[in-house]
Design a protein around this motif. Structure first.
Motif, PDB file in Angstrom:
ATOM      1  N   GLY A   1      23.072 -12.262 -56.480  1.00 42.70           N
ATOM      2  CA  GLY A   1      22.410 -12.866 -55.340  1.00 42.70           C
ATOM      3  C   GLY A   1      21.070 -13.496 -55.617  1.00 42.70           C
ATOM      4  N   GLY A   2      20.580 -13.345 -56.840  1.00 46.81           N
ATOM      5  CA  GLY A   2      19.313 -13.975 -57.171  1.00 46.81           C
ATOM      6  C   GLY A   2      19.441 -15.488 -57.253  1.00 46.81           C
ATOM      7  N   GLY A   3      18.295 -16.139 -57.389  1.00 46.55           N
ATOM      8  CA  GLY A   3      18.305 -17.592 -57.505  1.00 46.55           C
ATOM      9  C   GLY A   3      16.936 -18.174 -57.260  1.00 46.55           C
ATOM     10  N   LEU A   4      16.927 -19.489 -57.058  1.00 43.94           N
ATOM     11  CA  LEU A   4      15.699 -20.234 -56.814  1.00 43.94           C
ATOM     12  C   LEU A   4      15.616 -20.561 -55.326  1.00 43.94           C
ATOM     13  CD1 LEU A   4      13.213 -21.881 -57.772  1.00 43.94           C
ATOM     14  CD2 LEU A   4      14.802 -23.785 -58.187  1.00 43.94           C
ATOM     15  N   VAL A   5      14.478 -20.266 -54.721  1.00 41.06           N
ATOM     16  CA  VAL A   5      14.295 -20.514 -53.292  1.00 41.06           C
ATOM     17  C   VAL A   5      12.859 -20.965 -53.054  1.00 41.06           C
ATOM     18  CG1 VAL A   5      13.651 -18.112 -52.804  1.00 41.06           C
ATOM     19  CG2 VAL A   5      14.651 -19.524 -50.987  1.00 41.06           C
ATOM     20  N   GLN A   6      12.663 -21.759 -52.030  1.00 37.26           N
ATOM     21  CA  GLN A   6      11.313 -22.197 -51.688  1.00 37.26           C
ATOM     22  C   GLN A   6      10.572 -21.095 -50.939  1.00 37.26           C
ATOM     23  OE1 GLN A   6      11.717 -25.935 -49.547  1.00 37.26           O
ATOM     24  NE2 GLN A   6      11.381 -27.081 -51.442  1.00 37.26           N
TER      25      GLN A   6
ATOM     26  N   MET B   1      15.745 -10.213 -48.369  1.00 40.07           N
ATOM     27  CA  MET B   1      14.371 -10.652 -48.616  1.00 40.07           C
ATOM     28  C   MET B   1      14.076 -11.890 -47.783  1.00 40.07           C
ATOM     29  SD  MET B   1      14.176 -10.090 -52.748  1.00 40.07           S
ATOM     30  CE  MET B   1      15.246 -11.464 -53.092  1.00 40.07           C
ATOM     31  N   ASN B   2      13.161 -11.765 -46.858  1.00 41.86           N
ATOM     32  CA  ASN B   2      12.760 -12.866 -45.986  1.00 41.86           C
ATOM     33  C   ASN B   2      11.305 -13.250 -46.253  1.00 41.86           C
ATOM     34  OD1 ASN B   2      15.314 -12.702 -44.719  1.00 41.86           O
ATOM     35  ND2 ASN B   2      14.547 -11.238 -43.212  1.00 41.86           N
ATOM     36  N   SER B   3      10.940 -14.407 -45.784  1.00 46.08           N
ATOM     37  CA  SER B   3       9.551 -14.890 -45.923  1.00 46.08           C
ATOM     38  C   SER B   3       9.066 -14.754 -47.362  1.00 46.08           C
ATOM     39  CB  SER B   3       8.625 -14.118 -44.973  1.00 46.08           C
ATOM     40  OG  SER B   3       9.052 -14.242 -43.639  1.00 46.08           O
ATOM     41  N   LEU B   4       9.880 -15.202 -48.282  1.00 46.04           N
ATOM     42  CA  LEU B   4       9.567 -15.029 -49.697  1.00 46.04           C
ATOM     43  C   LEU B   4       8.320 -15.810 -50.091  1.00 46.04           C
ATOM     44  CD1 LEU B   4      13.197 -15.054 -51.040  1.00 46.04           C
ATOM     45  CD2 LEU B   4      11.506 -13.270 -51.518  1.00 46.04           C
ATOM     46  N   LYS B   5       7.588 -15.218 -51.036  1.00 54.26           N
ATOM     47  CA  LYS B   5       6.345 -15.800 -51.534  1.00 54.26           C
ATOM     48  C   LYS B   5       6.479 -16.025 -53.038  1.00 54.26           C
ATOM     49  CE  LYS B   5       3.748 -12.947 -48.238  1.00 54.26           C
ATOM     50  NZ  LYS B   5       2.686 -11.911 -48.103  1.00 54.26           N
ATOM     51  N   PRO B   6       5.702 -16.941 -53.593  1.00 58.06           N
ATOM     52  CA  PRO B   6       5.755 -17.144 -55.054  1.00 58.06           C
ATOM     53  C   PRO B   6       5.489 -15.858 -55.835  1.00 58.06           C
ATOM     54  CG  PRO B   6       4.624 -18.971 -54.021  1.00 58.06           C
ATOM     55  CD  PRO B   6       4.878 -17.962 -52.932  1.00 58.06           C
ATOM     56  N   GLU B   7       4.668 -14.976 -55.313  1.00 53.51           N
ATOM     57  CA  GLU B   7       4.386 -13.717 -56.009  1.00 53.51           C
ATOM     58  C   GLU B   7       5.556 -12.734 -55.987  1.00 53.51           C
ATOM     59  OE1 GLU B   7       2.519 -15.191 -53.627  1.00 53.51           O
ATOM     60  OE2 GLU B   7       1.590 -13.675 -52.301  1.00 53.51           O
TER      61      GLU B   7
ATOM     62  N   SER C   1       9.541 -20.851 -55.386  1.00 55.92           N
ATOM     63  CA  SER C   1       8.674 -21.992 -55.664  1.00 55.92           C
ATOM     64  C   SER C   1       7.729 -22.241 -54.497  1.00 55.92           C
ATOM     65  CB  SER C   1       9.500 -23.236 -55.937  1.00 55.92           C
ATOM     66  OG  SER C   1      10.247 -23.590 -54.798  1.00 55.92           O
ATOM     67  N   SER C   2       6.549 -22.741 -54.830  1.00 63.86           N
ATOM     68  CA  SER C   2       5.542 -22.987 -53.781  1.00 63.86           C
ATOM     69  C   SER C   2       5.666 -24.385 -53.211  1.00 63.86           C
ATOM     70  CB  SER C   2       4.150 -22.774 -54.349  1.00 63.86           C
ATOM     71  OG  SER C   2       3.956 -23.603 -55.467  1.00 63.86           O
TER      72      SER C   2
END
Length: 122
Positions: free
Chosen positions: A8-13, A83-89, A121-122
């Motif tokens: 389920g991982g990946g790249l998200v904004q 995981m919601n409201s993801l942040k670059p950190e 990503s930011s």
């Protein structure tokens, strides 16, 4: 013995959502307390969340509280991390772990998955 496989991982904004899954084989997941940990490049592995065998108790790191939700479906032998409201950190490799104790310390967990990369990503 229990084998754990994360997905389920990946790249998200930033601001986006992902749901990680951790599926067990070998022994029933209901026998274990389950945790999620993460490790960013150059940093130590850190606790994210845990859930007890029955799902009655959960605990979260302060950094993810209110944004992440851990849950489990013992019939499917699977644990989830919404995981919601993801942040670059939040960028890290995320690992699920199984153990006889529910703890914020990685040393209390006996079985680990191979990890899944989450990049925000930011």
């Amino acid at each position: 013995q229990v084998q754990l496989v994360e997905s389920g991982g990946g790249l998200v904004q930033a601001g986006g959502s992902l749901r990680l899954s951790c599926t067990a084989s070998g022994r029933t997941l209901g026998s274990y307390n389950m945790g999620w940990f993460r490790q960013a490049p150059g940093k130590e592995r850190e606790f994210v969340a845990y859930i007890t065998r029955s799902g009655s108790t959960t605990n979260y790191a302060d950094s993810v509280k209110g944004r992440f939700t851990i849950s489990r479906d013992n019939a499917k032998n699977t644990v989830y991390l919404q995981m919601n409201s993801l942040k670059p950190e939040d960028t890290a490799v995320y690992y699920c772990a199984a153990g006889l104790w529910a703890s914020t310390s990685a040393s209390f967990y006996d079985y680990w998955g191979q990890g899944t990369q989450v990049t925000v990503s930011s």
